[in-house]
Design a protein around this motif. Structure first.
Motif, mmCIF file in Angstrom:
data_model
loop_
_atom_site.group_PDB
_atom_site.id
_atom_site.type_symbol
_atom_site.label_atom_id
_atom_site.label_comp_id
_atom_site.label_asym_id
_atom_site.label_seq_id
_atom_site.Cartn_x
_atom_site.Cartn_y
_atom_site.Cartn_z
ATOM 1 N N TYR A 440 36.607 -5.855 88.394
ATOM 2 C CA TYR A 440 35.957 -4.569 88.651
ATOM 3 C C TYR A 440 35.882 -4.289 90.076
ATOM 4 O O TYR A 440 35.586 -5.326 90.676
ATOM 5 C CB TYR A 440 34.653 -4.334 87.818
ATOM 6 N N HIS A 441 35.773 -2.892 90.342
ATOM 7 C CA HIS A 441 35.726 -2.618 91.740
ATOM 8 C C HIS A 441 34.846 -1.392 92.027
ATOM 9 O O HIS A 441 35.063 -0.172 91.447
ATOM 10 C CB HIS A 441 37.256 -2.215 92.383
ATOM 11 N N PRO A 442 33.756 -1.692 92.647
ATOM 12 C CA PRO A 442 32.764 -0.363 93.083
ATOM 13 C C PRO A 442 33.620 0.281 94.323
ATOM 14 O O PRO A 442 33.339 -0.184 95.401
ATOM 15 C CB PRO A 442 31.664 -1.168 93.314
ATOM 16 N N CYS A 489 36.704 -0.716 98.474
ATOM 17 C CA CYS A 489 36.002 -1.300 97.536
ATOM 18 C C CYS A 489 34.544 -2.108 97.920
ATOM 19 O O CYS A 489 34.631 -2.786 99.180
ATOM 20 C CB CYS A 489 36.648 -2.734 96.956
ATOM 21 N N ASN A 491 32.774 -4.416 96.912
ATOM 22 C CA ASN A 491 32.637 -5.934 97.051
ATOM 23 C C ASN A 491 33.030 -6.332 98.367
ATOM 24 O O ASN A 491 33.989 -6.156 98.986
ATOM 25 C CB ASN A 491 33.576 -6.655 96.098
ATOM 26 N N HIS A 494 36.221 -8.453 98.851
ATOM 27 C CA HIS A 494 37.581 -7.567 98.727
ATOM 28 C C HIS A 494 37.667 -6.400 99.800
ATOM 29 O O HIS A 494 38.915 -6.554 100.223
ATOM 30 C CB HIS A 494 37.272 -6.702 97.322
ATOM 31 N N MET A 499 40.759 -4.463 101.022
ATOM 32 C CA MET A 499 40.945 -3.279 99.815
ATOM 33 C C MET A 499 40.264 -1.763 100.281
ATOM 34 O O MET A 499 39.163 -1.632 99.838
ATOM 35 C CB MET A 499 40.172 -3.666 98.472
HETATM 36 CU CU LIG Z 1 36.984 -4.878 94.670
#
Ligand SMILES: [Cu+2]
Length: 507
Positions: A440-442, A489, A491, A494, A499
């Motif tokens: 998952y990516h916020p 993202c 994270n 990430h 990202m």
């Molecule tokens: Cu992510």
């Protein structure tokens, strides 16, 4: 043509001179209609007069200016029996900034860290040159230097701030930013602001070492402290698969471990507005007050309509919820379970003389069985609902699994501040986050609050939305805040790997 309307020019990183449409016409160049070589577009950069004009439009006459000093520094902190040497704004979380909608924040950042830094004001639709993204909206503030951020806060809500350099976010450099609305307080008696975090800095490792290890060994190898690859990836059904890349020895609520939590002097029957912020770098939290219903009132600072009583809510990195609950006859914990991981954070809410206990493993187990509200359960309140409108432009953002060197990408490309997804002022923009990866990516958009599209229209207003593995999430926003806006993202590992891309206003 006024100076403010003159097309800006800019030399991008690859050395091409990009010219505005007006300038192109003035040079007598024919616009090219081939899709293979689109016409050059002038980017609305952070120094464009359009930025100052947008700021002037949102600043009320006679706006109050609130000065604040923020010193990013290295020092010892006590997390509750755990002593760490870390980077912070002097305490954990940093001292809350609280002001009223329409006021001007004037924050002087003194960088006493050994690295450059910046501050990003997460969730605020502020002027682009104060957004704190190095190489995109400002040069990073060098070690030993100062920089003063000054901008109008246009919306009320629960926000926060943190650096946007490297993985500094996974140290202690964060604090809540609360913007009050004159109408606040009608449906609650008092407030409790809680920042949740995943913590490893100063416990035998640090975020830079964790990132270096991830990059060296890719996703599924490595056995350093702080890495999660010994027993495979943590999993979560709620998150649709992998729950994280990093193992944390501690989860914190307002800077304290679960065994030495802070407490709040509540009274039976008192209505408390929780303002909950996830400052974690690699951990989503399942938050709630076991056995006590929550009424969620805001998503990422923006009001929602009633979603019914919530037993628990999923809170991804960068996300916030506001929720009201009534203190029962006995003390209760506000709990944040590290989703798919092992551990939780808590703040104890006493009920008069009935004090909440510290040992809440069984309450955490109860919360693990609770029905969890997610983005699909929330709806924008009418006053913040974006009127339905067909998008003028749609951009896909394909979120890919990392390569061998832990290089997360958007649309197959590493981050380049000179690259971006073009939008024009006054357009309705649709972003489609297409998650082709197993995690998952916020996904967070700077400078705007979008509306999530879903089966249950209208979706909630948010600036950060969880995109589960192999799913697509569509969000709409109005391009009403010119500039170069990072979307990435949240994270931290990430985002840094890389990202990230740019929603790029062009003229
Ligand atoms: Cu992510």
């Amino acid at each position: 043509m006024t100076p403010a309307e003159r097309p800006s020019t800019l030399l991008n990183r690859r050395g091409f001179l990009a010219l505005g449409a007006g300038a192109t016409a003035a040079l007598g160049l024919a616009a090219c209609s081939s899709s293979a070589s689109p016409p050059p577009q002038a980017k609305v950069g952070p120094t464009s007069p359009l930025i100052a004009r947008a700021e002037a439009a949102r600043r009320p006459a006679g706006a109050v200016v609130r000065p604040v000093d923020l010193t990013a520094q290295v020092g010892e902190l006590d997390l509750g029996g755990v002593q760490v040497r870390t980077w912070s704004f002097g305490q954990l979380p940093g001292k809350e900034i609280r002001l009223k909608r329409g006021e001007v924040l004037q924050a002087k950042l003194s960088n006493r860290l050994p690295q450059p830094t910046t501050i990003h004001w997460h969730g605020l639709a502020l002027r682009n040159d104060m957004d704190g993204v190095p190489d995109l909206t400002q040069p990073a503030v060098a070690a030993g230097s100062d920089f003063t951020y000054e901008f109008t806060v246009p919306e009320a809500g629960t926000f926060w701030f943190h650096p946007h350099v490297g993985v500094q976010l996974d140290r202690g450099l964060y604090a809540p930013l609360i913007v009050e609305d004159p109408a606040d307080g009608g449906d609650y008696d008092t407030e409790l602001v809680i920042v949740f975090d995943d913590w490893l800095d100063g416990t035998g490792t640090d975020p830079d070492a964790v990132l270096a290890n991830l990059k060296q060994n890719g996703m599924n190898m490595g056995a350093m402290p702080g890495m999660d690859h010994m027993g495979g990836m943590p999993k979560s059904d709620l998150l649709g698969g992998d729950a994280g890349d990093v193992t944390y020895p501690h989860f914190l609520a307002n800077g304290r471990t679960a065994t030495a939590p802070t407490s709040f002097p509540g009274k039976p029957g008192q209505r408390i507005r929780l303002r909950l912020i996830n400052a974690g770098a690699d951990t989503a939290f399942r938050v709630g007050v076991p056995g006590v219903p929550l009424r969620v009132t805001h998503t990422d600072g923006f009001p929602t309509t009633a979603s019914g009583d919530a037993e628990a809510v999923l809170l991804g990195m960068g996300e916030r919820i506001d929720a009201v609950f009534t203190v029962p006859a006995t003390g209760v914990p506000v709990l944040a379970i590290a989703e798919g991981k092992s551990g939780y954070a808590q703040v104890l809410v006493h009920a008069g003389n009935s004090r909440a206990g510290t040992a809440n493993d069984s309450a955490a187990e109860l919360l693990k069985k609770a029905k969890v509200q997610t983005v699909q359960d929330f709806s924008a309140a009418p006053q913040v609902d974006l009127k339905n409108r067909a998008p003028d432009v749609t951009h896909d953002l394909k979120l890919a699994s990392p390569g061998a060197k832990y290089d997360w990408t958007i649309n197959g490309k590493p981050y380049d501040p000179a690259d971006g997804l073009p939008v024009r002022q006054r357009q309705r923009v649709r972003l489609r986050f297409v998650n082709d990866s197993d995690m998952y990516h916020p996904m967070h958009l700077h400078g705007h609050t979008f509306q999530v599209r879903g089966q249950n229209a209208p979706g909630p207003r948010k600036d950060t939305v969880l995109v589960l593995p192999r799913r697509t999430v569509e969000v709409d926003f109005d391009a009403d805040n010119p500039g170069q806006w990072l979307t990435h993202c949240h994270n931290a590992y990430h985002g840094e790997s890389t990202m990230m891309t740019v929603v790029s206003y062009v003229e």
